[in-house]
Design a protein around this motif. Structure first.
Motif, PDB file in Angstrom:
ATOM      1  N   SER A   5       0.745  -1.000   0.098  1.00 22.77           N
ATOM      2  CA  SER A   5       0.031  -0.040  -0.004  1.00 22.77           C
ATOM      3  C   SER A   5       0.943   1.170  -0.158  1.00 22.77           C
ATOM      4  N   TYR A   6       2.000   0.924   0.531  1.00 20.82           N
ATOM      5  CA  TYR A   6       2.977   2.290   0.973  1.00 20.82           C
ATOM      6  C   TYR A   6       3.977   2.385   0.205  1.00 20.82           C
ATOM      7  N   SER A   7       3.786   1.493  -1.076  1.00 16.07           N
ATOM      8  CA  SER A   7       5.253   1.297  -1.880  1.00 16.07           C
ATOM      9  C   SER A   7       5.426   2.875  -2.730  1.00 16.07           C
ATOM     10  N   LYS A   8       4.829   3.297  -3.076  1.00 16.77           N
ATOM     11  CA  LYS A   8       4.706   4.415  -3.719  1.00 16.77           C
ATOM     12  C   LYS A   8       5.316   6.040  -2.590  1.00 16.77           C
ATOM     13  N   THR A   9       5.537   5.813  -1.396  1.00 16.34           N
ATOM     14  CA  THR A   9       5.226   6.560  -0.525  1.00 16.34           C
ATOM     15  C   THR A   9       6.817   6.257  -0.520  1.00 16.34           C
ATOM     16  N   TRP A  10       7.389   7.685   0.787  1.00 20.65           N
ATOM     17  CA  TRP A  10       8.517   8.080   0.644  1.00 20.65           C
ATOM     18  C   TRP A  10       9.237   6.748   1.126  1.00 20.65           C
ATOM     19  N   ILE A  11       8.587   6.457   2.896  1.00 17.50           N
ATOM     20  CA  ILE A  11       9.491   5.781   3.572  1.00 17.50           C
ATOM     21  C   ILE A  11       8.431   3.933   3.189  1.00 17.50           C
ATOM     22  N   GLY A  12       7.877   3.630   1.984  1.00 19.54           N
ATOM     23  CA  GLY A  12       7.525   2.579   1.102  1.00 19.54           C
ATOM     24  C   GLY A  12       8.875   2.732   0.491  1.00 19.54           C
ATOM     25  N   LYS A  13       9.319   3.302   0.005  1.00 20.30           N
ATOM     26  CA  LYS A  13      10.192   3.386  -1.326  1.00 20.30           C
ATOM     27  C   LYS A  13      11.461   3.358  -0.444  1.00 20.30           C
TER      28      LYS A  13
END
Length: 481
Positions: free
Chosen positions: A322-330
């Protein structure tokens, strides 16, 4: 003497009479009487008279040949007629099948449209029950908070006895039962223990309060919990996250202090006698959190690694996706695979600590605690509005547009070409000059075939035209011209 006679015969005898022929050259010679060449009367011999007796035999031979050709053409005609009928039936059946497919697809699209429109006749009983339970839960909870806050923890415990078995059954059936080991369920277990088993434990109460107001409450925003009344799954998820802080708010700020001191002495002592600061709260909340995190890592992440790798979802896999495109996910995905889980646990604990920071403020100030709970409740209502309007409405609109495109495509689709076997038979017989010469001068044959009842008027007219073409090419002439 014989040689002389044979020589005379070759000189004096007229040329043999021409055989009957259907060729155009012979027909022209017959119609033109000036072209006949008879020998003079003085040159007629006895052999010329004898030669006339062989004429019936030649005629009989020609008649047999004509009969043989007629039978051959009749067989060919029957064969072509049978092929035509078979091919015609195949084409008509194919047309009927395509028409039925079109009708079925169109009717299915309309049925889906009616279903998505929300007809009450097709709504399942489970969704009806979920809607009723969700609405009643809001009214009853609000009534108890305003009029009888001392009953809220009992109402919460009764609801938990209903929601948790349903959640376990549905998640286990869908393969989501690893989510049942998440921290939010662990916090609900801690709250039950603090209410019914260890009401004198101040440290357990403080840890439960910090985790409920911290991780559970803020998870409504992170996990996008929404107030969707017709979905039992969404109602259950919202209940698990929002009810623990609601219950603790009632016990700490709304219930009569006399009742609290009698039934929940730990709350009374922490609130009135022993004041816990931020450092003590975080320390005592970290102990049960650490127990849960280690147990989760050993029992789920390590022991179930193969099933997780095979596709069984967990909170870690869901958040990573879900958070793969956010800065923390990246940032997490850039790490090696064996370090991603450790990084996730560190980030989760940091998130829990950050959400615990305002907990002393909520514990000792009733108004701010009420505002915080109202804010997270309104956040869930906003998420529900997004689901109903943006998600549900957009999904319905896309399906409606897709249905319109399908209908337009079906209308614009050209009809399937329908060919007859006459062209194929003509190509097969192109190399046979003898048959083609005989098929050129054939009179039409009155041949009728019936069509199926489901064919349209245009198909009938096209079939009659094809029948005339085929019968014209297969009728034979049985008498010489």
């Amino acid at each position: 003497m014989d040689e002389a006679l044979s020589g005379a015969e070759s000189i004096d005898s007229p040329p043999p009479s021409p055989g009957l022929s259907r060729s155009p050259s012979y027909a022209n010679s017959v119609t033109n009487s000036d072209d006949w060449d008879f020998p003079p009367m003085d040159k007629l011999t006895v052999f010329d008279f004898l030669d006339q007796f062989t004429l019936p035999q030649q005629l009989e031979k020609i008649n047999k040949r004509i009969q043989l050709q007629s039978e051959t053409l009749k067989k060919h005609r029957d064969k072509v007629k049978l092929q035509y009928v078979r091919h015609k039936e195949t084409v008509l059946k194919k047309t009927d099948v395509e028409l039925e497919k079109y009708k079925d697809k169109f009717s299915q699209g309309l049925d889906k449209l009616v279903d998505k429109w929300g007809d009450t006749k097709v709504i399942s009983s489970r969704e009806k029950i979920a809607f009723v339970v969700g609405v009643c839960n809001i009214f009853i909870t609000g009534l108890l908070i305003g009029g009888h806050p001392e009953w809220v923890h009992i109402w919460y415990s009764l609801q938990l006895l209903y929601f948790m078995p349903v959640r376990y059954y549905t998640y286990h059936k869908r393969g989501y039962h690893y989510f049942l080991a998440d921290l939010c369920y662990f916090v609900n277990v801690l709250l039950l223990l603090s209410i019914w088993v260890f009401p004198n434990s101040r440290r357990l109460m403080i840890a439960t309060y910090c985790l409920a107001y911290g991780n559970n409450a803020w998870a409504i925003a992170m996990w996008r919990n929404s107030l969707v009344f017709h979905s039992l799954d969404k109602v259950t998820s919202l209940f698990i996250h929002i009810m623990p802080p609601v219950v603790l708010h009632c016990l700490v700020h709304c219930v009569d202090p006399v009742i609290i001191e009698a039934k929940f002495p730990a709350i009374s002592r922490v609130k009135n006698i022993e004041h816990y600061g931020l450092r003590e709260m975080i320390i005592w909340a970290t102990i049960p959190y650490g127990i849960w995190q280690i147990s989760y890592h050993l029992l789920i992440t390590v022991r179930r690694r193969d099933k997780i790798a095979a596709g069984r979802p967990t909170s870690f896999t869901w958040l990573r996706k879900s958070y793969s495109k956010t800065w923390i996910g990246k940032l997490v995905l850039r790490l090696p695979t064996n370090l991603q889980e450790s990084a996730f646990m560190f980030i989760q604990y940091s998130y829990a600590v950050i959400t615990m920071l305002p907990c002393p403020f909520w514990f000792y100030h009733r108004s701010f605690s009420a505002l915080f709970i109202s804010a997270v409740g309104l956040w869930s209502v906003y998420n529900g509005a997004i689901y109903y309007i943006d998600v549900f409405g957009t999904r319905f609109q896309k399906e409606l547009e897709q249905l319109k495109k399908d209908v337009a495509r079906w209308k614009e689709a050209p009809p399937s070409p329908q060919t007859t076997p006459s062209d194929e038979n003509t190509q097969k017989d192109a190399g046979d000059g003898h048959k083609n010469d005989n098929l050129e001068n054939i009179e039409p044959l009155n041949m009728k075939t019936t069509t199926t009842a489901s064919s349209r008027e245009e198909t009938k007219q096209g079939s009659e035209v094809r029948e005339r073409n085929v019968t014209t090419s297969v009728t034979t002439q049985t008498t010489p011209r």
